[in-house]
Design a protein around this motif. Structure first.
Motif, PDB file in Angstrom:
ATOM      1  N   HIS A  36       2.286  12.434  -7.186  1.00 58.15           N
ATOM      2  CA  HIS A  36       2.520  11.522  -6.072  1.00 58.15           C
ATOM      3  C   HIS A  36       1.593  10.314  -6.011  1.00 58.15           C
ATOM      4  CE1 HIS A  36       5.276  14.492  -4.426  1.00 58.15           C
ATOM      5  NE2 HIS A  36       4.335  15.421  -4.621  1.00 58.15           N
ATOM      6  N   LEU A  37       0.426  10.382  -6.606  1.00 60.47           N
ATOM      7  CA  LEU A  37      -0.549   9.299  -6.438  1.00 60.47           C
ATOM      8  C   LEU A  37      -0.842   8.543  -7.732  1.00 60.47           C
ATOM      9  CD1 LEU A  37      -2.402   7.735  -4.610  1.00 60.47           C
ATOM     10  CD2 LEU A  37      -4.058   9.619  -4.685  1.00 60.47           C
ATOM     11  N   LEU A  38      -1.206   9.247  -8.777  1.00 60.44           N
ATOM     12  CA  LEU A  38      -1.572   8.570 -10.018  1.00 60.44           C
ATOM     13  C   LEU A  38      -0.434   7.796 -10.681  1.00 60.44           C
ATOM     14  CD1 LEU A  38      -3.953  11.173 -11.725  1.00 60.44           C
ATOM     15  CD2 LEU A  38      -4.572   9.041 -10.578  1.00 60.44           C
ATOM     16  N   ASP A  64       3.537   7.602   2.649  1.00 61.85           N
ATOM     17  CA  ASP A  64       2.991   7.476   1.298  1.00 61.85           C
ATOM     18  C   ASP A  64       2.104   6.234   1.161  1.00 61.85           C
ATOM     19  OD1 ASP A  64       5.221   5.810   1.566  1.00 61.85           O
ATOM     20  OD2 ASP A  64       5.845   6.037  -0.527  1.00 61.85           O
ATOM     21  N   HIS A  65       1.374   5.922   2.216  1.00 62.09           N
ATOM     22  CA  HIS A  65       0.361   4.863   2.178  1.00 62.09           C
ATOM     23  C   HIS A  65      -0.822   5.385   1.357  1.00 62.09           C
ATOM     24  CE1 HIS A  65      -2.837   2.192   3.559  1.00 62.09           C
ATOM     25  NE2 HIS A  65      -1.941   1.426   4.165  1.00 62.09           N
ATOM     26  N   THR A 109       8.901   8.820  -1.321  1.00 66.15           N
ATOM     27  CA  THR A 109       8.355   9.087   0.013  1.00 66.15           C
ATOM     28  C   THR A 109       8.830  10.443   0.507  1.00 66.15           C
ATOM     29  OG1 THR A 109       8.564   6.719   0.461  1.00 66.15           O
ATOM     30  CG2 THR A 109       8.035   8.139   2.327  1.00 66.15           C
ATOM     31  N   GLU A 110      10.112  10.715   0.313  1.00 70.24           N
ATOM     32  CA  GLU A 110      10.672  11.999   0.728  1.00 70.24           C
ATOM     33  C   GLU A 110      10.042  13.148  -0.047  1.00 70.24           C
ATOM     34  OE1 GLU A 110      14.848  11.554   0.150  1.00 70.24           O
ATOM     35  OE2 GLU A 110      15.072   9.991   1.687  1.00 70.24           O
ATOM     36  N   PRO A 164       0.791  -1.234   0.000  1.00 69.89           N
ATOM     37  CA  PRO A 164       0.000   0.000   0.000  1.00 69.89           C
ATOM     38  C   PRO A 164       0.822   1.284   0.000  1.00 69.89           C
ATOM     39  CG  PRO A 164       0.079  -0.896   2.208  1.00 69.89           C
ATOM     40  CD  PRO A 164       0.821  -1.869   1.336  1.00 69.89           C
ATOM     41  N   TRP A 165       2.154   1.187   0.044  1.00 68.44           N
ATOM     42  CA  TRP A 165       3.017   2.375   0.032  1.00 68.44           C
ATOM     43  C   TRP A 165       3.574   2.607  -1.373  1.00 68.44           C
ATOM     44  CZ3 TRP A 165       3.476  -1.393   3.891  1.00 68.44           C
ATOM     45  CH2 TRP A 165       3.016  -0.997   5.158  1.00 68.44           C
TER      46      TRP A 165
END
Length: 216
Positions: free
Chosen positions: A166-168, A131-132, A108-109, A91-92
């Motif tokens: 960061h997500l897509l 970043d979960h 993550t940073e 999940p990260w």
């Protein structure tokens, strides 16, 4: 630009999916789904096909009583997200974006720096990477809620950056792995609802995600 009603619908979806992904399955959340007849009350925003299939699977799962369903969900949640052993759907974000599949990698940073820059506080249950995907959905929901209050386009622009950078870039692969790895229709349905939410926002906000190499 999304209108207030659309923002509210997407915000609600993000908040529910944050709870479904980040926290272990609970009688409370299952009860909320049943009490609100989730298949009929779920907002009609997002990508239609994934939303319809996801809700059908969720509705199927909820026909079982909690004493039958919850033990199955706890096993599934553990195998998908916790371990021990290889996780079915990490999940990260960092392991998807780092060639050595490391937690707490550069991505993550970068997300932590993004949050700090915008004054976003991310609350974790333990000392874990922020970043979960559930936490990212929580941040997304908070930004949409701020846009509803402010109505000035600033929070939604930050949400667009969150999605783009960061997500897509990795969430689609996560959802694929979750659908394939889940042993219950409940978590298969949740994965499809996440896909519906993010694909819908991608289209409606016209977000072009960064094209990054994936290692999962």
């Amino acid at each position: 630009m999304l209108n207030q009603e659309q923002l509210s619908c997407y915000q609600a979806q993000a908040n529910v999916l944050y709870h479904a992904l980040y926290f272990e399955p609970s009688e409370f959340l299952l009860g909320q789904f049943r009490e609100n007849d989730v298949a009929k009350s779920w907002p009609e925003t997002g990508e239609h096909s994934c939303r319809s299939r996801g809700l059908a699977l969720l509705e199927q799962a909820l026909t079982e009583s909690d004493d039958v369903l919850l033990p199955k969900l706890k096993i599934d949640y553990t195998q998908l997200f916790l371990g021990p052993g290889e996780l079915s759907a990490i999940p990260w974000g960092s392991p998807y974006l780092h060639e050595k599949r490391l937690l707490c990698g550069p991505s993550t940073e970068a997300f932590a720096a993004f949050c700090q820059h915008h004054g976003i506080e991310v609350s974790t249950q333990s000392k874990e990477p922020i970043d979960h995907i559930g936490l990212m959905l929580s941040v997304l929901g908070s930004l949409l809620a701020e846009e509803i209050k402010q109505e000035n386009g600033v929070p939604v622009k930050v949400a667009e950056d969150l999605l783009r950078e960061h997500l897509l870039p990795w969430s689609g692969r996560f959802c694929e792995l979750m659908v394939d790895g889940a042993q219950t229709p409940y978590y298969q349905g949740i994965a499809l609802l996440v896909s519906s939410l993010l694909d819908g926002l991608k289209q409606e906000l016209d977000v072009s995600p960064l094209s990054l190499q994936l290692f999962q």
